[in-house]
Structures are given as C-alpha cells and as structure tokens.
Design a protein around this motif. Structure first.
Motif, PDB file in Angstrom:
ATOM      1  N   SER A 205      13.824  15.329  -1.392  1.00  0.00           N
ATOM      2  CA  SER A 205      13.272  14.039  -0.989  1.00  0.00           C
ATOM      3  C   SER A 205      13.123  13.172  -2.223  1.00  0.00           C
ATOM      4  O   SER A 205      13.085  13.668  -3.355  1.00  0.00           O
ATOM      5  CB  SER A 205      11.930  14.199  -0.270  1.00  0.00           C
ATOM      6  OG  SER A 205      10.973  14.805  -1.119  1.00  0.00           O
ATOM      7  N   GLU A 206      13.018  11.859  -2.003  1.00  0.00           N
ATOM      8  CA  GLU A 206      13.015  10.926  -3.131  1.00  0.00           C
ATOM      9  C   GLU A 206      12.171   9.704  -2.808  1.00  0.00           C
ATOM     10  O   GLU A 206      12.226   9.171  -1.702  1.00  0.00           O
ATOM     11  CB  GLU A 206      14.448  10.495  -3.448  1.00  0.00           C
ATOM     12  CG  GLU A 206      14.574   9.490  -4.584  1.00  0.00           C
ATOM     13  CD  GLU A 206      16.020   9.146  -4.870  1.00  0.00           C
ATOM     14  OE1 GLU A 206      16.607   9.755  -5.779  1.00  0.00           O
ATOM     15  OE2 GLU A 206      16.572   8.277  -4.157  1.00  0.00           O
ATOM     16  N   LEU A 207      11.398   9.273  -3.781  1.00  0.00           N
ATOM     17  CA  LEU A 207      10.696   7.989  -3.697  1.00  0.00           C
ATOM     18  C   LEU A 207      11.118   7.156  -4.901  1.00  0.00           C
ATOM     19  O   LEU A 207      10.939   7.581  -6.051  1.00  0.00           O
ATOM     20  CB  LEU A 207       9.175   8.176  -3.715  1.00  0.00           C
ATOM     21  CG  LEU A 207       8.388   6.864  -3.794  1.00  0.00           C
ATOM     22  CD1 LEU A 207       8.475   6.111  -2.470  1.00  0.00           C
ATOM     23  CD2 LEU A 207       6.945   7.090  -4.177  1.00  0.00           C
ATOM     24  N   LEU A 208      11.693   5.993  -4.642  1.00  0.00           N
ATOM     25  CA  LEU A 208      12.051   5.079  -5.714  1.00  0.00           C
ATOM     26  C   LEU A 208      10.944   4.044  -5.884  1.00  0.00           C
ATOM     27  O   LEU A 208      10.370   3.567  -4.900  1.00  0.00           O
ATOM     28  CB  LEU A 208      13.368   4.371  -5.399  1.00  0.00           C
ATOM     29  CG  LEU A 208      14.608   5.253  -5.323  1.00  0.00           C
ATOM     30  CD1 LEU A 208      15.851   4.396  -5.068  1.00  0.00           C
ATOM     31  CD2 LEU A 208      14.781   6.066  -6.602  1.00  0.00           C
ATOM     32  N   LEU A 209      10.655   3.712  -7.133  1.00  0.00           N
ATOM     33  CA  LEU A 209       9.662   2.697  -7.454  1.00  0.00           C
ATOM     34  C   LEU A 209      10.391   1.430  -7.869  1.00  0.00           C
ATOM     35  O   LEU A 209      11.110   1.420  -8.875  1.00  0.00           O
ATOM     36  CB  LEU A 209       8.741   3.188  -8.578  1.00  0.00           C
ATOM     37  CG  LEU A 209       7.967   4.471  -8.279  1.00  0.00           C
ATOM     38  CD1 LEU A 209       7.073   4.830  -9.459  1.00  0.00           C
ATOM     39  CD2 LEU A 209       7.139   4.334  -7.008  1.00  0.00           C
ATOM     40  N   GLN A 210      10.218   0.402  -7.074  1.00  0.00           N
ATOM     41  CA  GLN A 210      10.917  -0.852  -7.310  1.00  0.00           C
ATOM     42  C   GLN A 210      10.074  -1.794  -8.153  1.00  0.00           C
ATOM     43  O   GLN A 210       8.845  -1.824  -8.055  1.00  0.00           O
ATOM     44  CB  GLN A 210      11.250  -1.527  -5.970  1.00  0.00           C
ATOM     45  CG  GLN A 210      12.077  -0.676  -5.033  1.00  0.00           C
ATOM     46  CD  GLN A 210      13.474  -0.427  -5.554  1.00  0.00           C
ATOM     47  OE1 GLN A 210      14.038  -1.249  -6.268  1.00  0.00           O
ATOM     48  NE2 GLN A 210      14.046   0.716  -5.201  1.00  0.00           N
ATOM     49  N   ARG A 211      10.741  -2.569  -8.970  1.00  0.00           N
ATOM     50  CA  ARG A 211      10.047  -3.602  -9.730  1.00  0.00           C
ATOM     51  C   ARG A 211       9.493  -4.644  -8.773  1.00  0.00           C
ATOM     52  O   ARG A 211      10.167  -5.060  -7.835  1.00  0.00           O
ATOM     53  CB  ARG A 211      11.006  -4.270 -10.725  1.00  0.00           C
ATOM     54  CG  ARG A 211      11.493  -3.343 -11.818  1.00  0.00           C
ATOM     55  CD  ARG A 211      12.581  -3.975 -12.644  1.00  0.00           C
ATOM     56  NE  ARG A 211      13.791  -4.171 -11.871  1.00  0.00           N
ATOM     57  CZ  ARG A 211      14.955  -4.573 -12.377  1.00  0.00           C
ATOM     58  NH1 ARG A 211      15.038  -4.823 -13.672  1.00  0.00           N
ATOM     59  NH2 ARG A 211      16.011  -4.728 -11.603  1.00  0.00           N
ATOM     60  N   LYS A 212       8.280  -5.060  -9.018  1.00  0.00           N
ATOM     61  CA  LYS A 212       7.683  -6.104  -8.184  1.00  0.00           C
ATOM     62  C   LYS A 212       8.331  -7.438  -8.505  1.00  0.00           C
ATOM     63  O   LYS A 212       8.528  -7.783  -9.667  1.00  0.00           O
ATOM     64  CB  LYS A 212       6.173  -6.181  -8.413  1.00  0.00           C
ATOM     65  CG  LYS A 212       5.405  -4.980  -7.880  1.00  0.00           C
ATOM     66  CD  LYS A 212       3.920  -5.143  -8.080  1.00  0.00           C
ATOM     67  CE  LYS A 212       3.152  -3.957  -7.512  1.00  0.00           C
ATOM     68  NZ  LYS A 212       1.687  -4.099  -7.729  1.00  0.00           N
ATOM     69  N   MET A 213       8.667  -8.161  -7.449  1.00  0.00           N
ATOM     70  CA  MET A 213       9.240  -9.481  -7.642  1.00  0.00           C
ATOM     71  C   MET A 213       8.126 -10.462  -7.977  1.00  0.00           C
ATOM     72  O   MET A 213       7.025 -10.393  -7.431  1.00  0.00           O
ATOM     73  CB  MET A 213       9.964  -9.946  -6.371  1.00  0.00           C
ATOM     74  CG  MET A 213      11.114  -9.034  -5.968  1.00  0.00           C
ATOM     75  SD  MET A 213      12.398  -8.944  -7.233  1.00  0.00           S
ATOM     76  CE  MET A 213      13.036 -10.631  -7.135  1.00  0.00           C
ATOM     77  N   PRO A 214       8.376 -11.407  -8.888  1.00  0.00           N
ATOM     78  CA  PRO A 214       7.336 -12.377  -9.237  1.00  0.00           C
ATOM     79  C   PRO A 214       6.997 -13.272  -8.055  1.00  0.00           C
ATOM     80  O   PRO A 214       7.847 -13.585  -7.219  1.00  0.00           O
ATOM     81  CB  PRO A 214       7.967 -13.175 -10.382  1.00  0.00           C
ATOM     82  CG  PRO A 214       9.442 -13.014 -10.190  1.00  0.00           C
ATOM     83  CD  PRO A 214       9.633 -11.633  -9.614  1.00  0.00           C
ATOM     84  N   VAL A 215       5.751 -13.639  -7.966  1.00  0.00           N
ATOM     85  CA  VAL A 215       5.304 -14.571  -6.930  1.00  0.00           C
ATOM     86  C   VAL A 215       5.180 -15.943  -7.573  1.00  0.00           C
ATOM     87  O   VAL A 215       4.348 -16.183  -8.455  1.00  0.00           O
ATOM     88  CB  VAL A 215       3.942 -14.122  -6.349  1.00  0.00           C
ATOM     89  CG1 VAL A 215       3.476 -15.126  -5.302  1.00  0.00           C
ATOM     90  CG2 VAL A 215       4.058 -12.733  -5.734  1.00  0.00           C
ATOM     91  N   TRP A 216       6.030 -16.860  -7.132  1.00  0.00           N
ATOM     92  CA  TRP A 216       6.048 -18.194  -7.729  1.00  0.00           C
ATOM     93  C   TRP A 216       5.026 -19.083  -7.033  1.00  0.00           C
ATOM     94  O   TRP A 216       4.895 -19.062  -5.807  1.00  0.00           O
ATOM     95  CB  TRP A 216       7.454 -18.815  -7.600  1.00  0.00           C
ATOM     96  CG  TRP A 216       8.507 -17.969  -8.210  1.00  0.00           C
ATOM     97  CD1 TRP A 216       9.437 -17.222  -7.550  1.00  0.00           C
ATOM     98  CD2 TRP A 216       8.744 -17.731  -9.601  1.00  0.00           C
ATOM     99  NE1 TRP A 216      10.240 -16.559  -8.431  1.00  0.00           N
ATOM    100  CE2 TRP A 216       9.845 -16.852  -9.702  1.00  0.00           C
ATOM    101  CE3 TRP A 216       8.117 -18.183 -10.767  1.00  0.00           C
ATOM    102  CZ2 TRP A 216      10.333 -16.425 -10.916  1.00  0.00           C
ATOM    103  CZ3 TRP A 216       8.610 -17.755 -11.984  1.00  0.00           C
ATOM    104  CH2 TRP A 216       9.694 -16.890 -12.056  1.00  0.00           C
TER     105      TRP A 216
END
Length: 219
Positions: A205-216
């Motif tokens: 099993s795998e969990l990827l951690l994604q970069r948070k997108m900036p909130v403009w």
C-alpha cells in the motif's frame, strides 16, 4: 545508500524488504514525491526529513497501534504531513504488472493534445506522459514516483462492465517494455478486479504526500 527506486525495482521482481516489523527511511526521489510505502511487515518512508525524527515519531505511534502498521497509522501520517507541510492522498493499493511481449490487440489511437481531466491530473503527478484513446476509454502512461512507469485509465460510464478496463490495463503492459505500476484506492473494488484480471500483482500500500497548492488572495 539504498534508494526508493532500488526498493521498487526489487519489489517488481518479487524481492521485498525483510518482514521484520521494521521501517526503512530513504531520501525523496524528487522534490515533488514524498510518502510512505507499506509492504508485508515492513514500511518505507521516503522523505527528506531527519530520519531520527521519523523513527522517534513512529515509536510514539506504536504505543497506539500495532507496531507493524505504525507507518500507516493516522497519528504518524498526520505528524508527517504537519512536519512537511504537505497534504495526503488516499492510501492506495500498489500493484505492478510485468511487460508483455506482444503489441496491444485493443485498437488505440495516440492523443497528442489531450484536455481530459484524467490526463491533466496525470501531468501534475508524472513526467513524459503519453495518452491513448480507445472507443469509450483512455489510457495514460507516465513517469511517476522514483521514475517508475505508472498507468491510469478511464472508462466511460456507458461502456462499463464490458471488459474495457481490463483491456486498457493489459494494453499498458503490452506498450511498456518494463514493469508498469498502478495505484488503486482500496475501496475501488471494480478497478482492483480489472487490474488483477489483467495480471497485475498487489505488492503493498502507498500514501503519497502532495505539495499544498498556494491559496491566492481574491482581488
């Protein structure tokens, strides 16, 4: 030093980390990709965080869960997300399929300028993305975590339950020339059945951690 790609290549060939209840920490293969892999009784955390912090946080999680599952425990994953400033995807079943020698029997046409949401999503997560369309379906191949070749497919609602999903993921093995990886949500039983029917093997099993997108800020 062992890399994530070393571990993935070995798993594709049926050689897994020792089932010793341990955890291996390796550097992220890229700035984009961080996360956790869980094999049988052994986990792999790929992150640029201090390994001492990882092991210490895992020990705290082990007090509230089975030690064999500590790396996928919500407390550890939340701490890792807070530490890295990333958000978590779903925990997926990780499957791999060996390449097949013959070309696809399914009629495919390569798409060079796709705008399908599945394709746009793949380009956020992968490089060297290629896309093929079939009647009622879409096949995407691209370089994902650690440079592994990953497949994603889409089947239109009106043609489901006719074996097209299985045919598409089989075609991925026929096009690849190397092992093909797939990440499938554990609850997506229909997709899991299609991949397994096409000869893909679940390896963990795998969990990827994604970069948070900036909130403009709004104007």
């Amino acid at each position: 030093m062992q890399t994530l790609r070393d571990i993935l290549d070995a798993a594709a060939g049926g050689v897994f980390p020792p089932a010793d209840g341990g955890t291996t920490v390796v550097p992220q293969p890229s700035e984009r990709d961080a996360g956790v892999l869980a094999f049988t009784a052994h986990s792999v955390v790929f992150t640029d965080q201090d390994p001492d912090w990882v092991y210490g946080t895992l020990r705290a999680a082990e007090r509230e869960s089975d030690a064999l599952a500590a790396a996928m425990n919500a407390r550890f994953l939340t701490a890792l997300m807070d530490r890295t400033g990333r958000r978590g995807d779903t925990i997926d079943v990780l499957l791999v399929g060996s390449p097949l020698p013959d070309g696809p029997t399914l009629a495919l046409r390569e798409v060079t300028e796709p705008s399908h949401p599945r394709v746009m999503s793949s380009r956020q997560r992968r490089e060297a993305v290629r896309v093929w369309a079939a009647d009622g379906g879409l096949l995407v191949l691209g370089r994902g975590v650690g440079g592994r070749l990953e497949v994603a497919v889409e089947v239109e609602e009106g043609v489901r339950h006719r074996g097209l999903g299985r045919a598409l993921v089989t075609a991925a093995r026929q096009l690849a020339g190397e092992p093909v990886w797939a990440q499938v949500s554990a609850g997506n039983a229909r997709s899991l059945r299609a991949f397994q029917a096409a000869g893909y093997r679940p390896v963990g099993s795998e969990l990827l951690l994604q970069r948070k997108m900036p909130v403009w800020p709004r104007e």
